[in-house]
Scaffold this motif. Structure first.
Motif, mmCIF file in Angstrom:
data_model
loop_
_atom_site.group_PDB
_atom_site.id
_atom_site.type_symbol
_atom_site.label_atom_id
_atom_site.label_comp_id
_atom_site.label_asym_id
_atom_site.label_seq_id
_atom_site.Cartn_x
_atom_site.Cartn_y
_atom_site.Cartn_z
ATOM 1 N N VAL A 294 -6.916 5.695 66.249
ATOM 2 C CA VAL A 294 -5.812 6.098 67.119
ATOM 3 C C VAL A 294 -4.484 5.588 66.548
ATOM 4 O O VAL A 294 -3.467 6.304 66.565
ATOM 5 C CB VAL A 294 -6.029 5.574 68.554
ATOM 6 N N GLY A 295 -4.486 4.373 65.996
ATOM 7 C CA GLY A 295 -3.288 3.810 65.388
ATOM 8 C C GLY A 295 -2.788 4.607 64.200
ATOM 9 O O GLY A 295 -1.572 4.713 63.975
ATOM 10 N N LEU A 296 -3.708 5.199 63.439
ATOM 11 C CA LEU A 296 -3.310 6.033 62.300
ATOM 12 C C LEU A 296 -2.561 7.277 62.775
ATOM 13 O O LEU A 296 -1.564 7.689 62.167
ATOM 14 C CB LEU A 296 -4.545 6.428 61.473
ATOM 15 N N PHE A 297 -3.045 7.891 63.850
ATOM 16 C CA PHE A 297 -2.321 9.025 64.432
ATOM 17 C C PHE A 297 -0.949 8.581 64.937
ATOM 18 O O PHE A 297 0.063 9.248 64.683
ATOM 19 C CB PHE A 297 -3.133 9.620 65.593
ATOM 20 N N ASN A 298 -0.935 7.460 65.658
ATOM 21 C CA ASN A 298 0.327 6.978 66.227
ATOM 22 C C ASN A 298 1.368 6.719 65.149
ATOM 23 O O ASN A 298 2.569 6.986 65.353
ATOM 24 C CB ASN A 298 0.091 5.705 67.028
ATOM 25 N N ALA A 299 0.928 6.219 63.987
ATOM 26 C CA ALA A 299 1.856 5.925 62.896
ATOM 27 C C ALA A 299 2.535 7.177 62.358
ATOM 28 O O ALA A 299 3.605 7.108 61.749
ATOM 29 C CB ALA A 299 1.118 5.195 61.769
ATOM 30 N N GLN A 300 1.906 8.336 62.581
ATOM 31 C CA GLN A 300 2.493 9.612 62.150
ATOM 32 C C GLN A 300 3.308 10.283 63.253
ATOM 33 O O GLN A 300 3.788 11.401 63.086
ATOM 34 C CB GLN A 300 1.367 10.563 61.703
ATOM 35 N N GLY A 301 3.419 9.603 64.397
ATOM 36 C CA GLY A 301 4.164 10.187 65.509
ATOM 37 C C GLY A 301 3.324 11.109 66.374
ATOM 38 O O GLY A 301 3.872 11.938 67.108
ATOM 39 N N TRP A 302 1.997 10.950 66.303
ATOM 40 C CA TRP A 302 1.083 11.808 67.051
ATOM 41 C C TRP A 302 0.270 10.992 68.053
ATOM 42 O O TRP A 302 0.001 9.807 67.840
ATOM 43 C CB TRP A 302 0.101 12.510 66.117
ATOM 44 N N THR A 303 -0.153 11.649 69.108
ATOM 45 C CA THR A 303 -1.046 11.045 70.091
ATOM 46 C C THR A 303 -2.288 11.920 70.216
ATOM 47 O O THR A 303 -2.180 13.072 70.665
ATOM 48 C CB THR A 303 -0.357 10.935 71.468
ATOM 49 N N PRO A 304 -3.447 11.419 69.801
ATOM 50 C CA PRO A 304 -4.664 12.229 69.916
ATOM 51 C C PRO A 304 -5.153 12.259 71.360
ATOM 52 O O PRO A 304 -5.036 11.275 72.097
ATOM 53 C CB PRO A 304 -5.658 11.503 69.003
ATOM 54 N N VAL A 305 -5.695 13.394 71.761
ATOM 55 C CA VAL A 305 -6.229 13.585 73.105
ATOM 56 C C VAL A 305 -7.646 14.127 72.975
ATOM 57 O O VAL A 305 -7.894 15.034 72.161
ATOM 58 C CB VAL A 305 -5.361 14.573 73.909
ATOM 59 N N VAL A 306 -8.575 13.580 73.754
ATOM 60 C CA VAL A 306 -9.957 14.042 73.693
ATOM 61 C C VAL A 306 -10.489 14.279 75.101
ATOM 62 O O VAL A 306 -9.961 13.754 76.087
ATOM 63 C CB VAL A 306 -10.882 13.040 72.960
ATOM 64 N N ALA A 307 -11.550 15.072 75.172
ATOM 65 C CA ALA A 307 -12.286 15.286 76.424
ATOM 66 C C ALA A 307 -13.764 15.387 76.075
ATOM 67 O O ALA A 307 -14.187 16.373 75.472
ATOM 68 C CB ALA A 307 -11.813 16.545 77.137
#
Length: 451
Positions: free
Chosen positions: A125-138
């Protein structure tokens, strides 16, 4: 209330309701997703400043054996357990007022233990955040209710329903079928409400006694915590009514397996917009890159999505489980399905994970593949139209091959963390070796007197 109870979520405070808390379970998920930890009187929990467990808990196999320690074979240094009070929730099946609190594993210098599954997911999740993204899952949870099975040599069979008949197969979406074990479902709802867990829906799946429980989309770590909690509460609800709940990938011969399908989307952290669709609702390059990452790296990730020898019994043609890495729109024969939705809900469903996977590692591995795709910027294969059950070259056929593919995917190993990969492979190689030493009933039936 004391200081620590002030930190509790509202659902936990409501459950206490002015009563005295008797016990706190300090919980940490191990590599298998089993709840490890220690229980203590609530008064002691409130006064204690440090909690410790040896880091060897992450080297314990599903059979209770110990895998080889890839770092230090002679010592078992203590980890410092740090309570995450946002996870505090009731244990409503207990006789007294008990709370569960998930803890994070840190070393004695305060750094996250790299091979703790919850920390692995936080890393991704931190890797996504570092790119300015927030991953979402269901996640979607499939499981079986079964008759009590106290002899492992006997096959698993469906439970008796309220009619006095065994649960019937091939009754997908039937309300009368799910009413057969309505008392278990009622307890699942009651326990979930007491724990502050949201259920998006419950339905009858295609197997005898097979249920699907859907969770609302959200933060990957929070959703993994919820799957972890749901597994425990569902087992407890089943036991109250003289049956078992199992999350094995393939518990009953001739029945479909149980999956943990994961829906993925990614939003721009600043704008909150789904990066898989542009302003006109058209699929973006990010969308294709995410799919390509899954197609290029999921073969290596299968060892985390299908972590046991039984997991590979689910990957068979025409049995409601994908056996490929193709993608298609609303196509349930492809491993990667794009559900029909509006642009804001544009998402990719990974249908490969089994329900037997550790939810932290299953979600982490799936997201890691998509992240690599976003970084590598490669094109996906063309959309698959028709039945994709004819192609299974993408999927390893057993755990040993899957572990080889995991170790061969250097990019995936680097993203998940080299230390974690060493621990995980050590545990799984040990389990696979133990399995290969077991003589099965099939071998005795067909080989004993015939060869």
């Amino acid at each position: 209330m004391s200081d620590w109870t002030d930190k509790l979520p509202e659902a936990a405070k409501d459950y206490i309701g002015g009563r005295r808390v008797d016990e706190v379970e300090c919980v940490i998920p191990d590599v298998a997703g089993v709840a490890r930890g220690k229980a203590m009187p609530a008064a002691k929990f409130g006064k204690q400043t440090s909690y410790f467990l040896p880091n060897s808990i992450f080297l314990q196999t599903i059979t209770g054996e110990w895998a080889d320690n890839p770092f230090d074979a002679f010592t078992e240094p203590d980890m410092v357990l740090v309570p995450d009070f946002s996870t505090a929730t009731a244990a409503p099946w207990t006789a007294d007022v008990t709370l569960q609190v998930i803890h994070d594993a840190m070393d004695q210098q305060g750094a996250p233990i790299s091979f703790s599954p919850r920390n692995v997911l936080k890393r991704i999740v931190g890797l996504f955040n570092a790119q300015g993204w927030t991953p979402v899952v269901a996640p979607e949870m499939e499981f079986f209710l079964t008759a009590r099975n106290i002899d492992p040599n006997m096959p698993v069979v469906p439970p008796m329903g309220r009619t006095g008949r065994q649960a019937a197969a091939k009754q997908a979406y039937s309300l009368s079928a799910i009413d057969e074990y309505g008392k278990v479902i009622d307890d699942i709802y009651d326990y979930a409400e007491a724990q502050g867990l949201e259920i998006d829906g419950i339905l009858q799946e295609g197997g005898a006694g097979q249920i699907e429980l859907n969770l609302a989309h959200g933060d990957p770590v929070r959703l993994a915590d919820e799957v972890f909690f749901f597994k425990r509460l569902i087992r407890e609800a089943a036991l109250r009514h003289d049956c078992f709940a199992t999350f094995m990938a393939k518990p009953i011969e001739g029945e479909p397996g149980s999956a943990m399908h994961i829906h993925h989307s990614v939003v721009d952290t600043k704008t909150g917009k789904n990066i898989f669709a542009d302003r006109k609702g058209v699929e973006t390059e990010y969308f294709g890159h995410f799919i390509a990452g899954m197609q290029n790296h999921l073969s290596g990730a299968i060892a985390l999505l299908a972590p046991y020898v039984n997991s590979y019994r689910r990957y068979v043609p025409d049995f409601a489980a994908p056996i490929n890495l193709e993608w298609g729109r609303d196509n349930r024969t492809t491993g990667l399905r794009v559900p029909i939705s509006g642009p804001e809900a544009r998402r990719i469903e990974n249908r490969l994970p089994g329900m037997d996977c550790n939810p932290y590692l299953g979600i982490a591995a799936s997201l890691a593949c998509g992240y690599l795709g976003l970084m590598e910027k490669k094109a996906s294969r063309p959309e698959f139209v028709g039945s994709a059950y004819i192609d299974n070259d993408d999927i390893p056929q057993n755990l040993g091959d899957a572990l080889d593919l995991l170790e061969d995917d250097k990019a995936l190993c680097a993203v998940l963390g080299e230390e974690f990969i060493k621990v995980y492979v050590s545990v799984k190689r040990n389990e696979y070796k133990e399995f290969l030493q077991v003589i099965s009933p099939w071998e005795r039936q067909h080989l004993l007197l015939n060869v």
